[in-house]
Design a protein around this motif. Structure first.
Motif, PDB file in Angstrom:
ATOM      1  N   GLY A 131       0.705  -1.145   0.031  1.00 30.49           N
ATOM      2  CA  GLY A 131      -0.065  -0.029   0.021  1.00 30.49           C
ATOM      3  C   GLY A 131       0.840   1.241   0.013  1.00 30.49           C
ATOM      4  O   GLY A 131       0.586   2.175  -0.721  1.00 30.49           O
ATOM      5  N   SER A 132       1.868   1.281   0.662  1.00 30.59           N
ATOM      6  CA  SER A 132       2.952   2.449   1.122  1.00 30.59           C
ATOM      7  C   SER A 132       3.494   2.678  -0.388  1.00 30.59           C
ATOM      8  O   SER A 132       3.836   3.898  -0.883  1.00 30.59           O
ATOM      9  CB  SER A 132       3.977   2.106   2.051  1.00 30.59           C
ATOM     10  OG  SER A 132       4.849   3.251   1.995  1.00 30.59           O
ATOM     11  N   ILE A 133       4.101   1.563  -1.076  1.00 27.36           N
ATOM     12  CA  ILE A 133       4.611   1.664  -2.392  1.00 27.36           C
ATOM     13  C   ILE A 133       3.710   2.266  -3.372  1.00 27.36           C
ATOM     14  O   ILE A 133       3.981   3.053  -4.097  1.00 27.36           O
ATOM     15  CB  ILE A 133       5.160   0.209  -2.880  1.00 27.36           C
ATOM     16  CG1 ILE A 133       6.506  -0.174  -1.903  1.00 27.36           C
ATOM     17  CG2 ILE A 133       5.617   0.273  -4.225  1.00 27.36           C
ATOM     18  CD1 ILE A 133       6.883  -1.595  -1.953  1.00 27.36           C
ATOM     19  N   ILE A 134       2.577   1.488  -3.693  1.00 26.41           N
ATOM     20  CA  ILE A 134       1.773   1.915  -4.693  1.00 26.41           C
ATOM     21  C   ILE A 134       1.239   3.665  -4.373  1.00 26.41           C
ATOM     22  O   ILE A 134       1.427   4.538  -5.158  1.00 26.41           O
ATOM     23  CB  ILE A 134       0.331   1.079  -4.558  1.00 26.41           C
ATOM     24  CG1 ILE A 134       0.732  -0.105  -5.201  1.00 26.41           C
ATOM     25  CG2 ILE A 134      -0.635   1.947  -5.581  1.00 26.41           C
ATOM     26  CD1 ILE A 134      -0.371  -0.899  -5.113  1.00 26.41           C
ATOM     27  N   ALA A 135       0.936   4.131  -3.110  1.00 27.59           N
ATOM     28  CA  ALA A 135       0.705   5.232  -2.595  1.00 27.59           C
ATOM     29  C   ALA A 135       1.847   6.250  -2.655  1.00 27.59           C
ATOM     30  O   ALA A 135       1.725   7.642  -3.054  1.00 27.59           O
ATOM     31  CB  ALA A 135       0.198   5.284  -1.300  1.00 27.59           C
ATOM     32  N   TYR A 136       2.902   5.775  -2.469  1.00 22.06           N
ATOM     33  CA  TYR A 136       4.179   6.598  -2.128  1.00 22.06           C
ATOM     34  C   TYR A 136       4.459   7.028  -3.660  1.00 22.06           C
ATOM     35  O   TYR A 136       4.805   8.373  -4.063  1.00 22.06           O
ATOM     36  CB  TYR A 136       5.131   5.767  -1.634  1.00 22.06           C
ATOM     37  CG  TYR A 136       6.664   6.570  -1.802  1.00 22.06           C
ATOM     38  CD1 TYR A 136       7.109   7.539  -0.828  1.00 22.06           C
ATOM     39  CD2 TYR A 136       7.424   5.954  -2.772  1.00 22.06           C
ATOM     40  CE1 TYR A 136       8.240   7.985  -0.882  1.00 22.06           C
ATOM     41  CE2 TYR A 136       8.861   6.744  -2.593  1.00 22.06           C
ATOM     42  CZ  TYR A 136       8.967   7.463  -1.896  1.00 22.06           C
ATOM     43  OH  TYR A 136      10.408   8.046  -1.789  1.00 22.06           O
ATOM     44  N   ILE A 137       4.732   6.068  -4.716  1.00 24.47           N
ATOM     45  CA  ILE A 137       4.984   6.404  -6.046  1.00 24.47           C
ATOM     46  C   ILE A 137       4.060   7.400  -6.656  1.00 24.47           C
ATOM     47  O   ILE A 137       4.376   8.280  -7.327  1.00 24.47           O
ATOM     48  CB  ILE A 137       5.156   5.313  -6.942  1.00 24.47           C
ATOM     49  CG1 ILE A 137       6.223   4.236  -6.330  1.00 24.47           C
ATOM     50  CG2 ILE A 137       5.496   5.361  -8.375  1.00 24.47           C
ATOM     51  CD1 ILE A 137       7.702   5.042  -6.501  1.00 24.47           C
ATOM     52  N   ILE A 138       2.663   6.970  -6.522  1.00 18.69           N
ATOM     53  CA  ILE A 138       1.994   7.823  -7.345  1.00 18.69           C
ATOM     54  C   ILE A 138       1.967   9.233  -6.482  1.00 18.69           C
ATOM     55  O   ILE A 138       1.865  10.272  -7.337  1.00 18.69           O
ATOM     56  CB  ILE A 138       0.511   7.143  -7.298  1.00 18.69           C
ATOM     57  CG1 ILE A 138       0.423   6.019  -7.929  1.00 18.69           C
ATOM     58  CG2 ILE A 138      -0.765   8.191  -7.469  1.00 18.69           C
ATOM     59  CD1 ILE A 138      -0.921   5.228  -7.937  1.00 18.69           C
ATOM     60  N   GLY A 139       1.785   9.254  -5.238  1.00 22.98           N
ATOM     61  CA  GLY A 139       1.638  10.396  -4.347  1.00 22.98           C
ATOM     62  C   GLY A 139       2.957  11.492  -4.615  1.00 22.98           C
ATOM     63  O   GLY A 139       2.840  12.709  -5.016  1.00 22.98           O
TER      64      GLY A 139
END
Length: 226
Positions: A131-139
């Motif tokens: 969740g962090s990776i997906i949110a992190y990259i997009i964010g």
């Protein structure tokens, strides 16, 4: 001490250390900050606390500091340097997940006292990390894009706060929504997930409002560091 007081201490310590890392080690110091900050924040976020009467996860201050670090890199060294830091943070989380998953696979000795605690903590990390990776990259990519978009219109040093506030306000909303959904949906009651999303975003906004002065301090060192 109360959680509220610890929150103040955590905020001051986090952003003071970020500035010191840049002052002592320049651009590389911010790269290191993004890497270790992303790893530590993903561990901290497994802990929920009661603060100011609401339920929230830890890690918000560190995540906000990562956004500030990439904003400083973006402002001083350019978009490509900021993107490099984003991918460094991504790689750091992947390394942590892989190595800690292997560590948990080892059968513990009879005298071991760490396995259960590590399993409790790092057993959650893979889902949280995804969740962090997906949110992190997009964010972070949204943050870098919006920051540059605003910079084309407000490019002076005095308007750094407009770039920082504008980019982080939007990117944190998307980041927090994606992370809360992927990391906690189905594990916690929906009402708690929604509360975590709202409180996490509010804490990130408050942290952003308060941390920009540290960004100006870091930027003042730009001529003296690499």
């Amino acid at each position: 001490m109360t959680n509220e007081l610890w929150a103040v201490i955590a905020f001051i310590a986090t952003f003071t250390l970020l500035v010191l890392m840049y002052r002592l080690y320049g651009k590389n110091g911010l790269f290191v900050w993004v890497a270790i900050g992303t790893v530590i924040a993903n561990i901290q976020v497994t802990k929920t606390v009661e603060i100011f009467g609401i339920t929230a996860t830890l890690g918000n201050v560190l995540f906000a500091s990562i956004y500030l670090a990439t904003d400083i890199l973006n402002d001083i060294y350019g978009r490509e340097t900021a993107k490099k830091a984003v991918w460094l943070g991504f790689a750091s989380v992947i390394v942590m997940v892989v190595l800690m998953s292997i560590s948990l696979a080892f059968a513990p000795a009879e005298s071991d006292i760490a396995q259960d605690s590590m399993k409790t903590l790092f057993g959650l990390v893979p889902r949280i990390a995804i969740g962090s990776i997906i949110a992190y990259i997009i964010g972070q990519y949204i943050d870098v894009y919006i920051f540059n978009w605003i910079k084309k219109r407000f490019s002076s040093d005095r308007t750094f706060y407009i770039r920082a506030y504008g980019s982080t306000t939007v990117s944190s909303l998307i980041d927090t929504a994606l992370f809360s959904l992927i990391a906690f949906y189905g594990i916690m009651p929906n009402a708690v997930v929604i509360e975590i999303f709202i409180t996490t975003y509010l804490f990130k906004l408050i942290t952003t409002l308060l941390n920009v002065p540290f960004g100006y301090i870091a930027k003042s060192f730009a001529k003296d560091v690499d």
